[in-house]
Design an enzyme around this catalytic site. Structure first.
Site, mmCIF file in Angstrom:
data_model
loop_
_atom_site.group_PDB
_atom_site.id
_atom_site.type_symbol
_atom_site.label_atom_id
_atom_site.label_comp_id
_atom_site.label_asym_id
_atom_site.label_seq_id
_atom_site.Cartn_x
_atom_site.Cartn_y
_atom_site.Cartn_z
ATOM 1 N N HIS A 195 37.378 39.935 50.283
ATOM 2 C CA HIS A 195 37.303 39.659 51.718
ATOM 3 C C HIS A 195 38.638 40.021 52.360
ATOM 4 O O HIS A 195 39.669 39.458 52.004
ATOM 5 C CB HIS A 195 36.989 38.182 51.971
ATOM 6 C CG HIS A 195 35.639 37.784 51.499
ATOM 7 N ND1 HIS A 195 34.492 38.099 52.186
ATOM 8 C CD2 HIS A 195 35.236 37.120 50.398
ATOM 9 C CE1 HIS A 195 33.439 37.629 51.530
ATOM 10 N NE2 HIS A 195 33.865 37.035 50.434
ATOM 11 N N ARG A 201 51.286 35.956 25.010
ATOM 12 C CA ARG A 201 51.513 36.538 23.688
ATOM 13 C C ARG A 201 50.406 37.545 23.415
ATOM 14 O O ARG A 201 49.575 37.808 24.274
ATOM 15 C CB ARG A 201 51.537 35.462 22.604
ATOM 16 C CG ARG A 201 50.218 34.740 22.400
ATOM 17 C CD ARG A 201 50.335 33.667 21.315
ATOM 18 N NE ARG A 201 49.067 33.063 21.012
ATOM 19 C CZ ARG A 201 48.215 33.496 20.082
ATOM 20 N NH1 ARG A 201 48.481 34.563 19.373
ATOM 21 N NH2 ARG A 201 47.084 32.863 19.863
ATOM 22 N N GLY A 229 36.917 28.805 30.111
ATOM 23 C CA GLY A 229 36.267 28.044 31.171
ATOM 24 C C GLY A 229 37.120 27.912 32.426
ATOM 25 O O GLY A 229 38.325 27.705 32.362
ATOM 26 N N ALA A 279 41.836 29.017 29.894
ATOM 27 C CA ALA A 279 41.055 28.203 30.824
ATOM 28 C C ALA A 279 41.788 28.062 32.155
ATOM 29 O O ALA A 279 43.006 27.895 32.190
ATOM 30 C CB ALA A 279 40.793 26.825 30.212
#
Length: 192
Positions: A112, A182, A141, A159
């Site tokens: 956008h 790493r 996640g 995550a």
């Protein structure tokens, strides 16, 4: 009607064919998106087989995954996506082989535009920007993959990371914005 101009502005970058596909796509996902277990897995697999631009092999798609503009998504073999994930193919998405996508991940290939104040952001057309996810990638996640990014072969995304730029092969990235922590190999493995 007072909503005509709103709808006209939102639909400026969508033609009738694309709009009909989005409706058809939404209908199929509405039917099969919440079915649990093996039956749900099979139904989602069949659905993606004819909705995706190209799909090789099987995919493990958990319930409550949101897939939008799938006709611009190409996927390889052996990939899985967990519940709560949102994947928008607006600018095109290529997903390689052996890719794992965790729960509540956002992969959106449309940007956008925010510069300038003449037109409200909501009324601006989305800018398509292709995302490439190469082979052997694991996205943890809650991660966000920004438009235009390439996740190179073997990348692990931590995550809740926000990936704003291309990664290096076999890198482990985390943070917001994501940075390389790493690599998945030591120097001896890299030489082989």
């Amino acid at each position: 009607m007072k909503h005509d101009s709103f709808l006209k502005n939102k639909l400026t970058d969508v033609n009738l064919k694309q709009l009909l596909f989005l409706e058809w796509e939404g209908f199929w996902y509405w039917i099969f998106n919440t079915i649990p277990g093996t039956i749900g897995f099979l139904m989602r697999n069949i659905t993606t087989q004819f909705l995706f631009k190209k799909k090789d092999g099987m995919a493990w798609i958990q319930p409550r995954v949101t897939l939008v503009e799938t006709n611009k998504i190409v996927v390889g073999k052996n990939w899985g996506v967990n519940s709560g994930t949102y994947i928008n193919g607006k600018g095109g998405i290529m997903i390689g082989d052996n890719v794992l996508i965790g729960s509540n991940v956002t992969i959106s290939s449309g940007k956008h535009p925010i510069d300038g104040i003449g037109q409200p952001i909501f009324q601006r057309p989305t800018i398509p920007m292709k995302i490439v996810i190469e082979d052997d990638v694991w996205i943890g996640g809650g991660a966000v993959i920004m438009p235009g990014v390439v996740l190179k072969k073997g990348t692990v995304v931590g995550a809740n990371a926000v990936v704003t730029k291309d990664t290096e092969e076999y890198s482990v990235v985390a943070g917001a914005p994501a940075r390389c922590l790493r690599y998945r190999y030591d120097s001896k493995d890299r030489i082989k």
